[in-house]
Structures are given as C-alpha cells and as structure tokens.
Design a protein around this motif. Structure first.
Motif, PDB file in Angstrom:
ATOM      1  N   ARG A   6       0.839  -1.211   0.000  1.00  0.00           N
ATOM      2  CA  ARG A   6       0.000   0.000   0.000  1.00  0.00           C
ATOM      3  C   ARG A   6       0.864   1.248   0.000  1.00  0.00           C
ATOM      4  O   ARG A   6       0.616   2.202  -0.754  1.00  0.00           O
ATOM      5  CB  ARG A   6      -0.907   0.000   1.241  1.00  0.00           C
ATOM      6  CG  ARG A   6      -1.899   1.180   1.273  1.00  0.00           C
ATOM      7  CD  ARG A   6      -2.421   1.417   2.668  1.00  0.00           C
ATOM      8  NE  ARG A   6      -1.351   1.888   3.556  1.00  0.00           N
ATOM      9  CZ  ARG A   6      -0.946   3.161   3.609  1.00  0.00           C
ATOM     10  NH1 ARG A   6      -1.499   4.087   2.846  1.00  0.00           N
ATOM     11  NH2 ARG A   6       0.026   3.510   4.440  1.00  0.00           N
ATOM     12  N   TYR A   7       1.885   1.251   0.814  1.00  0.00           N
ATOM     13  CA  TYR A   7       2.770   2.415   0.911  1.00  0.00           C
ATOM     14  C   TYR A   7       3.491   2.667  -0.411  1.00  0.00           C
ATOM     15  O   TYR A   7       3.586   3.800  -0.878  1.00  0.00           O
ATOM     16  CB  TYR A   7       3.782   2.185   2.034  1.00  0.00           C
ATOM     17  CG  TYR A   7       4.835   3.270   2.143  1.00  0.00           C
ATOM     18  CD1 TYR A   7       4.570   4.459   2.811  1.00  0.00           C
ATOM     19  CD2 TYR A   7       6.093   3.099   1.562  1.00  0.00           C
ATOM     20  CE1 TYR A   7       5.537   5.450   2.909  1.00  0.00           C
ATOM     21  CE2 TYR A   7       7.064   4.075   1.652  1.00  0.00           C
ATOM     22  CZ  TYR A   7       6.776   5.255   2.326  1.00  0.00           C
ATOM     23  OH  TYR A   7       7.724   6.234   2.429  1.00  0.00           O
ATOM     24  N   TYR A   8       3.980   1.578  -1.049  1.00  0.00           N
ATOM     25  CA  TYR A   8       4.724   1.741  -2.294  1.00  0.00           C
ATOM     26  C   TYR A   8       3.816   2.201  -3.431  1.00  0.00           C
ATOM     27  O   TYR A   8       4.229   2.971  -4.301  1.00  0.00           O
ATOM     28  CB  TYR A   8       5.432   0.434  -2.657  1.00  0.00           C
ATOM     29  CG  TYR A   8       6.410  -0.017  -1.594  1.00  0.00           C
ATOM     30  CD1 TYR A   8       7.624   0.645  -1.440  1.00  0.00           C
ATOM     31  CD2 TYR A   8       6.115  -1.065  -0.739  1.00  0.00           C
ATOM     32  CE1 TYR A   8       8.525   0.264  -0.452  1.00  0.00           C
ATOM     33  CE2 TYR A   8       7.009  -1.464   0.242  1.00  0.00           C
ATOM     34  CZ  TYR A   8       8.211  -0.790   0.386  1.00  0.00           C
ATOM     35  OH  TYR A   8       9.097  -1.165   1.361  1.00  0.00           O
ATOM     36  N   ARG A   9       2.560   1.701  -3.435  1.00  0.00           N
ATOM     37  CA  ARG A   9       1.619   2.156  -4.462  1.00  0.00           C
ATOM     38  C   ARG A   9       1.333   3.646  -4.307  1.00  0.00           C
ATOM     39  O   ARG A   9       1.268   4.395  -5.291  1.00  0.00           O
ATOM     40  CB  ARG A   9       0.321   1.348  -4.382  1.00  0.00           C
ATOM     41  CG  ARG A   9       0.468  -0.113  -4.780  1.00  0.00           C
ATOM     42  CD  ARG A   9      -0.904  -0.731  -5.059  1.00  0.00           C
ATOM     43  NE  ARG A   9      -1.808  -0.585  -3.930  1.00  0.00           N
ATOM     44  CZ  ARG A   9      -1.903  -1.450  -2.927  1.00  0.00           C
ATOM     45  NH1 ARG A   9      -1.114  -2.522  -2.907  1.00  0.00           N
ATOM     46  NH2 ARG A   9      -2.772  -1.274  -1.949  1.00  0.00           N
ATOM     47  N   ALA A  10       1.142   4.078  -3.057  1.00  0.00           N
ATOM     48  CA  ALA A  10       0.892   5.504  -2.810  1.00  0.00           C
ATOM     49  C   ALA A  10       2.110   6.339  -3.179  1.00  0.00           C
ATOM     50  O   ALA A  10       1.983   7.442  -3.725  1.00  0.00           O
ATOM     51  CB  ALA A  10       0.519   5.713  -1.339  1.00  0.00           C
ATOM     52  N   LEU A  11       3.304   5.811  -2.900  1.00  0.00           N
ATOM     53  CA  LEU A  11       4.537   6.531  -3.231  1.00  0.00           C
ATOM     54  C   LEU A  11       4.715   6.644  -4.743  1.00  0.00           C
ATOM     55  O   LEU A  11       5.132   7.692  -5.256  1.00  0.00           O
ATOM     56  CB  LEU A  11       5.728   5.809  -2.608  1.00  0.00           C
ATOM     57  CG  LEU A  11       6.996   6.650  -2.361  1.00  0.00           C
ATOM     58  CD1 LEU A  11       6.703   7.800  -1.418  1.00  0.00           C
ATOM     59  CD2 LEU A  11       8.104   5.779  -1.806  1.00  0.00           C
ATOM     60  N   PHE A  15       4.917   0.380   8.295  1.00  0.00           N
ATOM     61  CA  PHE A  15       5.968  -0.385   8.949  1.00  0.00           C
ATOM     62  C   PHE A  15       7.158   0.526   9.234  1.00  0.00           C
ATOM     63  O   PHE A  15       7.235   1.654   8.738  1.00  0.00           O
ATOM     64  CB  PHE A  15       6.399  -1.567   8.069  1.00  0.00           C
ATOM     65  CG  PHE A  15       5.276  -2.489   7.707  1.00  0.00           C
ATOM     66  CD1 PHE A  15       4.838  -3.460   8.588  1.00  0.00           C
ATOM     67  CD2 PHE A  15       4.640  -2.361   6.476  1.00  0.00           C
ATOM     68  CE1 PHE A  15       3.798  -4.301   8.252  1.00  0.00           C
ATOM     69  CE2 PHE A  15       3.601  -3.205   6.133  1.00  0.00           C
ATOM     70  CZ  PHE A  15       3.174  -4.176   7.028  1.00  0.00           C
ATOM     71  N   ALA A  16       8.090   0.008  10.002  1.00  0.00           N
ATOM     72  CA  ALA A  16       9.261   0.801  10.396  1.00  0.00           C
ATOM     73  C   ALA A  16      10.102   1.191   9.176  1.00  0.00           C
ATOM     74  O   ALA A  16      10.616   2.305   9.087  1.00  0.00           O
ATOM     75  CB  ALA A  16      10.113   0.019  11.397  1.00  0.00           C
ATOM     76  N   ARG A  17      10.221   0.287   8.198  1.00  0.00           N
ATOM     77  CA  ARG A  17      11.029   0.618   7.012  1.00  0.00           C
ATOM     78  C   ARG A  17      10.385   1.739   6.204  1.00  0.00           C
ATOM     79  O   ARG A  17      11.072   2.547   5.576  1.00  0.00           O
ATOM     80  CB  ARG A  17      11.246  -0.623   6.157  1.00  0.00           C
ATOM     81  CG  ARG A  17      10.000  -1.185   5.529  1.00  0.00           C
ATOM     82  CD  ARG A  17      10.341  -2.351   4.595  1.00  0.00           C
ATOM     83  NE  ARG A  17       9.166  -2.910   3.964  1.00  0.00           N
ATOM     84  CZ  ARG A  17       8.412  -3.859   4.493  1.00  0.00           C
ATOM     85  NH1 ARG A  17       8.720  -4.354   5.683  1.00  0.00           N
ATOM     86  NH2 ARG A  17       7.353  -4.322   3.852  1.00  0.00           N
ATOM     87  N   ALA A  57       2.602  15.462   1.209  1.00  0.00           N
ATOM     88  CA  ALA A  57       1.696  14.438   0.686  1.00  0.00           C
ATOM     89  C   ALA A  57       2.257  13.032   0.788  1.00  0.00           C
ATOM     90  O   ALA A  57       1.673  12.093   0.243  1.00  0.00           O
ATOM     91  CB  ALA A  57       1.364  14.751  -0.777  1.00  0.00           C
ATOM     92  N   LEU A  58       3.380  12.850   1.477  1.00  0.00           N
ATOM     93  CA  LEU A  58       3.936  11.509   1.636  1.00  0.00           C
ATOM     94  C   LEU A  58       2.934  10.598   2.345  1.00  0.00           C
ATOM     95  O   LEU A  58       2.281  11.006   3.314  1.00  0.00           O
ATOM     96  CB  LEU A  58       5.236  11.569   2.447  1.00  0.00           C
ATOM     97  CG  LEU A  58       6.487  12.059   1.714  1.00  0.00           C
ATOM     98  CD1 LEU A  58       7.649  12.204   2.700  1.00  0.00           C
ATOM     99  CD2 LEU A  58       6.859  11.129   0.577  1.00  0.00           C
ATOM    100  N   PRO A  59       2.785   9.362   1.896  1.00  0.00           N
ATOM    101  CA  PRO A  59       1.798   8.451   2.525  1.00  0.00           C
ATOM    102  C   PRO A  59       2.192   8.072   3.938  1.00  0.00           C
ATOM    103  O   PRO A  59       3.372   8.072   4.298  1.00  0.00           O
ATOM    104  CB  PRO A  59       1.815   7.238   1.588  1.00  0.00           C
ATOM    105  CG  PRO A  59       3.148   7.289   0.908  1.00  0.00           C
ATOM    106  CD  PRO A  59       3.484   8.736   0.763  1.00  0.00           C
ATOM    107  N   GLU A  60       1.194   7.747   4.724  1.00  0.00           N
ATOM    108  CA  GLU A  60       1.443   7.315   6.095  1.00  0.00           C
ATOM    109  C   GLU A  60       2.119   5.946   6.095  1.00  0.00           C
ATOM    110  O   GLU A  60       1.679   5.029   5.398  1.00  0.00           O
ATOM    111  CB  GLU A  60       0.132   7.241   6.881  1.00  0.00           C
ATOM    112  CG  GLU A  60      -0.473   8.587   7.197  1.00  0.00           C
ATOM    113  CD  GLU A  60       0.407   9.398   8.147  1.00  0.00           C
ATOM    114  OE1 GLU A  60       1.071   8.777   9.008  1.00  0.00           O
ATOM    115  OE2 GLU A  60       0.432  10.628   8.018  1.00  0.00           O
TER     116      GLU A  60
END
Length: 336
Positions: A56-61, A81-83, A75-78
């Motif tokens: 999810r994070y990578y898709r938003a990025l 995970f720690a990474r 606008a960086l996604p929330e």
C-alpha cells in the motif's frame, strides 16, 4: 515475497516426506492431499493479505511520483511499517538538503545578477561620455568609425542588462498600444552609425499598425533581429522592413536582409542557446544568444517569432502580433 513462497513449499514438501517415510505415523494419502490443500490455501490467503498491506505504501509513493507537486513532502503516505517510516525520513532529509542547496545557489545567482546589473549601469556612464565626445566631432571620419564600434559595445552591454532582467520579466511588463513600424524605425535610427559604416540601406514598406504589447521588450526583440541583419548583410546591401495587417486582425512584421542566408538544416536550431551555425563560424562573430533571447522574450510576451530562409540568399525574420495579446490573456486568467 518469492523467498517466503519457496520456503513454505520446502517446508510443506519436508512435512509430506516425513509423513510418508515415518512408519510410526499412519495417515491416509487423501488426508495428506487434504492437509496440503488446506495449508496452501491458508498460505495464499495470508500472502495476498500481506502483499496488499505491505505494498500500500509503495503504491501511494508511486502515485505521488507520477503526479509530483511542490508540496510533495506533505503528501507523503502514512507508513505502515518501520522501514516505510525510514523511507519517509530519508525523503524529508533529501528534500531539506536540496532546498538548502537551491537556496544557496539562488543567493549566489542573485548576487551575480546584481553585480552584472550594477556593472552595466556603471559602464554606461563612460559610454555616455564617449557618445558626447563623438557627437562633438560630427565631421571627423575617425569619430564616425569609432561611433560604429561604440554602438556595437553599447548594444552588447544593453543585451547583458536585458539578460539579467529576463527572469523577472513578468514583474516588468506594461501593456500599451504601440506602433510596430514606429518601434522598428526607432531601432533603425539607433543603429544608423553601424548601417552607415557598412553602407546598408533600410527600406520600409506598409503602413503603421498598432498592437498591444510591452514597448521596451518588443523593441529588444526587434533590436536582436536587426543586429543580426546588419552583422550578416554585405556592404551596400539593403534591409527591408514591412508591416502588414492580416485578414484575422493579426499584425505581421517582416525584416529581410541580403546576407548569406540560413541553410535549411540550421533553421530548426537557430533559436537554441549558443547555436551559431555555419555562418556564425565563418564570420567568427556570433555568440548564439541574440535569436535565443529574442525567442525567449517573444514567448513570454505573447509574440510569435520565426525565420524563413530566402530562395537563394538572405533571411526573413517574422514577428506575428495577435489581435489579442496572449500573455495578458494568461495573466488575467491567473489573477481570476
């Protein structure tokens, strides 16, 4: 993800081998197949859930990178995970680092531009004194030759001053009705000594036509074109300047010289910064800045400029003024 799937398959295969080889464990083959199917189904469901959550994070990025804006850091996604949080911290640190570098670069550039502008203003004082001295000896042929050289120096310094002002053109822009023929005549008058030195005649065709534009910047464009025309025109040549009003209300200014002309293969590049072409190398006097600056200013103030090679020799430069100034239309929309 692939390594996890391989690990699961290896463990499942090891389990099946133990069940089949260990005679102390009695189990039917159907039970082994059922156990494998249940195990694989559970793993697939788990992998799909983890894959969707972890990506999810990578898709938003990636979506942010495809449509990046000035406030992209906000606008960086929330992170989930720690990474992901470490990635966010690295991106914010990189943004801060390059903003500091950009600020330093802008400060240095501003200081350089201020120095150049100050130098240009300072150098104009002795140039003015030289001009007064030259005008005090109108019949001296030596002074006439000096005046032509003085004019070339003055035009180059004036060009440098406009170059330093170009980034702030939108703040130094005043629309007013201007006569195209009149602006061209004023520039020809300023270059009279250079034309006289080369015995170049200037002929005007067409009647006066008014356009709405910035007089100072428009004259700068005409000046760059005329400088090239005079520079490349042969001694005793003629520069023709014509003004015409097109049926759609646009005004066309054409300036034609009798120079060597522009080769067809050079035409697409003559407005590029630093491009001198074959003629520039032959004359060894071209800087590749005049037409580049003319096009840059023309694009900013809503004037279309293009070049057309003559049938045998000579170059025709065209300036098209639209019935409604495009620059002002865009600026009005932004203000609304």
């Amino acid at each position: 993800m692939k390594s996890w799937m391989i690990m699961v398959l290896l463990l499942l295969g090891l389990t099946d081998m133990l069940l089949l080889l260990d005679h102390g464990i009695t189990i039917q083959l159907e039970s082994i197949v059922y156990l494998n199917a249940l195990y694989l189904l559970s793993c697939i469901i788990f992998f799909l859930w983890r894959f969707r959550r972890e990506t999810r994070y990578y898709r938003a990025l990636r979506a942010l990178a495809d449509d990046i804006q000035d406030d992209w850091v906000e606008a960086l996604p929330e992170p989930d995970f720690a990474r992901d949080e470490l990635v966010n911290q690295a991106l914010r640190a990189a943004d801060l680092f390059y903003k500091q570098k950009l600020a330093e670069s802008n400060t240095a550039l501003r200081l350089e531009n201020d120095y150049i502008a100050s130098w240009v203003h300072e150098i104009k004082a002795p140039l003015t004194a030289m001009k007064l001295t030259i005008e005090g000896h109108p019949r001296d042929p030596v002074m006439s030759r000096i005046e032509a050289e003085w004019l070339r120096v003055y035009l180059l310094i004036d060009r440098q001053l406009y170059m330093s002002r170009l980034p702030a053109l939108d703040k130094d822009y005043v629309l007013e009705p201007c006569g195209v023929r009149g602006m061209a005549k004023n520039e020809v008058r300023d270059m009279a000594s250079w034309c006289m030195e080369k015995n170049i005649a200037v002929e005007f065709e067409g009647e006066e036509a008014d356009v709405v534009t910035d007089r100072k910047w428009c004259r700068f464009i005409i000046r760059q074109i005329l400088m090239n025309a005079v520079k490349y025109s042969p001694g005793g040549g003629t520069i023709r300047i014509s003004v015409s009003v097109l049926p759609d209300g646009h005004v066309l200014l054409r300036m034609t010289d009798e120079g060597p002309g522009i080769p067809a293969h050079d035409l697409p590049r003559i407005f590029e910064k630093g491009f001198t072409g074959g003629n520039g190398r032959i004359h060894n006097a071209a800087t590749g800045l005049g037409l580049y600056l003319a096009r840059s200013v023309a694009d900013k103030i809503g004037v279309t400029i293009e070049a057309k090679a003559g049938r045998s020799e000579g170059t025709e430069m065209r300036m098209l003024f639209t019935a409604r100034n495009g620059f002002e239309a865009v600026r009005s929309e932004k203000m609304e």
